[in-house]
Each structure stands twice: as C-alpha cells, then as structure tokens.
Design a protein around this motif. Structure first.
Motif, short mmCIF file in Angstrom:
data_model
loop_
_atom_site.label_atom_id
_atom_site.label_comp_id
_atom_site.label_asym_id
_atom_site.label_seq_id
_atom_site.Cartn_x
_atom_site.Cartn_y
_atom_site.Cartn_z
N TRP A 169 -0.25 -9.80 4.27
CA TRP A 169 -0.28 -11.23 3.97
C TRP A 169 -1.72 -11.73 3.96
O TRP A 169 -2.10 -12.56 3.12
N ARG A 170 -2.56 -11.24 4.87
CA ARG A 170 -3.96 -11.65 4.87
C ARG A 170 -4.66 -11.18 3.59
O ARG A 170 -5.43 -11.92 2.99
N LEU A 171 -4.39 -9.96 3.18
CA LEU A 171 -5.01 -9.44 1.98
C LEU A 171 -4.55 -10.21 0.74
O LEU A 171 -5.36 -10.50 -0.16
N MET A 172 -3.28 -10.56 0.68
CA MET A 172 -2.79 -11.32 -0.48
C MET A 172 -3.42 -12.70 -0.55
O MET A 172 -3.55 -13.28 -1.64
N LEU A 173 -3.82 -13.25 0.58
CA LEU A 173 -4.47 -14.55 0.62
C LEU A 173 -5.97 -14.45 0.42
O LEU A 173 -6.69 -15.45 0.51
N GLY A 174 -6.49 -13.24 0.17
CA GLY A 174 -7.89 -13.06 -0.06
C GLY A 174 -8.73 -13.02 1.20
O GLY A 174 -9.95 -13.24 1.14
N LEU A 175 -8.12 -12.72 2.34
CA LEU A 175 -8.82 -12.66 3.62
C LEU A 175 -9.08 -11.21 4.01
O LEU A 175 -8.45 -10.30 3.46
N PRO A 176 -10.00 -10.98 4.94
CA PRO A 176 -10.17 -9.61 5.46
C PRO A 176 -8.87 -9.09 6.06
O PRO A 176 -8.02 -9.87 6.51
N ARG A 177 -8.70 -7.80 6.07
CA ARG A 177 -7.44 -7.21 6.53
C ARG A 177 -7.16 -7.54 7.99
O ARG A 177 -6.01 -7.76 8.39
N ASP A 178 -8.19 -7.59 8.83
CA ASP A 178 -8.03 -7.85 10.25
C ASP A 178 -8.73 -9.15 10.63
O ASP A 178 -9.67 -9.60 9.95
N THR A 180 -11.20 -11.72 12.28
CA THR A 180 -12.61 -11.62 12.60
C THR A 180 -12.92 -12.44 13.86
O THR A 180 -12.17 -13.38 14.19
N PRO A 181 -13.99 -12.12 14.58
CA PRO A 181 -14.37 -12.93 15.76
C PRO A 181 -14.59 -14.40 15.41
O PRO A 181 -14.25 -15.29 16.21
N ALA A 182 -15.13 -14.69 14.23
CA ALA A 182 -15.35 -16.08 13.83
C ALA A 182 -14.03 -16.83 13.70
O ALA A 182 -13.93 -18.01 14.08
N GLU A 183 -13.00 -16.16 13.18
CA GLU A 183 -11.69 -16.81 13.05
C GLU A 183 -11.09 -17.11 14.42
O GLU A 183 -10.49 -18.17 14.63
N ARG A 184 -11.24 -16.20 15.35
CA ARG A 184 -10.73 -16.42 16.70
C ARG A 184 -11.45 -17.59 17.36
O ARG A 184 -10.82 -18.42 18.04
N GLU A 185 -12.76 -17.69 17.18
CA GLU A 185 -13.51 -18.79 17.76
C GLU A 185 -13.10 -20.13 17.14
O GLU A 185 -12.98 -21.14 17.85
N THR A 186 -12.89 -20.14 15.82
CA THR A 186 -12.47 -21.37 15.15
C THR A 186 -11.11 -21.83 15.65
O THR A 186 -10.88 -23.03 15.92
N TYR A 187 -10.18 -20.90 15.80
CA TYR A 187 -8.84 -21.27 16.28
C TYR A 187 -8.89 -21.78 17.71
O TYR A 187 -8.20 -22.74 18.06
#
Length: 260
Positions: A169-178, A180-187
C-alpha cells in the motif's frame, strides 16, 4: 452547525399534531455528558434529498415522450453503464479469478465444517488453496522488491495478502516501502498537537470512526483509527495542498502586509 440533535426537523419545528393542536415536544435525547447526540454534517439521506430538489426550470421528456419519472429528474440523465461495460471494467472480479482474502478464506472455512462430499475432494481443495496462497505471497514479495508501481496496482486488484499490505500500500501511494524516521517524528508531533489543541470537529471524527466499527460492543481497531484520523486533522500539509476547501480557515496568520 457542526452538530445537531437527532430527530430535529431541518426548519427547527419541534412537532405538532395533524389537526393543528399544540402538542408538547418530547424531551430531547441527550448523551451521557448531557449534550445532544451528534450527527454528521450531511449524510446519504441529505445528499439524496438535495439531488431530488435539483430543477433547471425546463420541461424534459423521457425516451417514450412522457415526462421524466423517478426520484431524481436530472437531464441529461446520469449515464448508467451496461452490464457488459461493468464486466470489462471489473474483469478481475470474475468468479473464475481467485481473490486473496476471499476464496482462500472460504475454502478453509468449508474444510473446517466438513462441507466437502469426501475426504479426497477436501484434501485436493485444501492443496489447491495452499498452493494459491503461496503463489500469491511469492509474487507479492517479488513485486515489493522491484517497487514497480503499475505492476503492484495490477496485482492488488485480486487482493493483497495481509502480511504484505503495509509495504504494498505504501508503494502504491508512491511512498518508500518502509517507514522512515522522519515520518515517525511527524506522527509523534501530530499526536502531541492532538493532546494540546482540541478542535470542534474532534467529536465528528470519533463518530465517523464508530460508524466503521463492525461491532457496537468491541472493535479492536477503533482506538488506532481514531488516533490516526485525529492526527490527520492536525496535519498542516493537508490544508496547504487541498484544492477545494469546504469553508475558509478559522485560524489565519496575519501577513506583514496586513499588519502594515
């Protein structure tokens, strides 16, 4: 209004008898906190009622020459695809094509219930089912490693195994497969914002999640979905990249030109 009491008329009438005599309105239903229960800003019934009242002031005729009939009198009428068009558009849903998460689950359930006429038929079907699941898992892992979005989207049309859904699902949305630390910090930052700032729409978000629950008593994903949706509502990127706004932002920053 952001919320309204259930059972209230759109024009605010509290109720009256058919012969014109005044009748005391029943007491409003209140929630545990003493407030009227919330309802959506609009639901499917409101949308249908709005479409029913669309008029263009012209007299239109149907195919046989008479006036248009039905609840929705739009002209030209909304084009309805033929059965053949639907079959071509959704060819992956043909019963001959096995669906991950559907056919394999049904076959396993039937095996547990001894729904097959004989042991040979049961073993043969379970073997086909196991072979199908392993084949789809192997194909999904290969596509996840290749990260080719069109092929992944085509693969997903017949279902994605649960263990591969986060990555695909992440790949279909154009995101990295796993993640990222930046995404965890944003959330984490958005969650802190939810705790520190309460919005008038929070109750509507929580109610929206409750409508998705498959049980009124216990839904294991309700808390996770609520947290994600509340964090989503605090994401400034959404507002900055939204093409159409339902209303003007309630909070705006004064620009230096405005202050001058």
């Amino acid at each position: 209004p952001a919320a309204a009491a259930d059972g209230a008329d759109a024009d605010g009438d509290s109720g009256a008898s058919g012969d014109g005599a005044d009748v005391a309105a029943p007491p409003p239903i209140v929630a545990g906190n003493g407030l009227p229960p919330l309802r959506f800003l609009y639901d499917s019934e409101d949308l249908l009622d709005t479409i029913q009242h669309i008029e263009d002031g012209k007299t239109h005729r149907g195919i046989l020459g008479g006036s248009l009939w039905g609840l929705i009198k739009l002209n030209p009428p909304v084009p309805t695809p033929t059965m053949r068009q639907l079959q071509q558009r959704f060819s992956e849903l043909c019963p001959q094509n096995w669906q991950v998460g559907l056919d394999d689950a049904v076959l396993a359930t039937n095996a547990e219930k001894d729904a097959y006429p004989g042991e040979r038929e049961r073993d043969s079907t379970l073997a086909d089912n196991e072979r199908f699941v392993e084949q789809e898992l192997a194909r999904g892992r290969r596509l996840a490693s290749e990260e080719y979005i069109p092929a992944i989207r085509s693969y997903s049309r017949t279902g994605v195994p649960p263990s591969l859904r986060p990555q695909l699902w992440r790949l279909m949305l154009g995101l990295p497969r796993d993640l990222t630390p930046a995404e965890r910090e944003t959330y984490a930052y958005l969650q802190e914002t939810v705790e520190s700032v309460e919005l008038v729409t929070d109750s509507l978000v929580e109610m929206d999640v409750q409508q998705l629950a498959d049980s009124d008593h216990y839904f294991p994903f309700e808390e996770v979905m609520t947290n994600v949706m509340l964090a989503f509502s605090r994401d400034g990127w959404i507002l900055a990249n939204t093409t159409f706004l339902t209303h003007r932002p309630l909070l705006v920053k004064n620009s230096p030109q405005a202050q001058a």
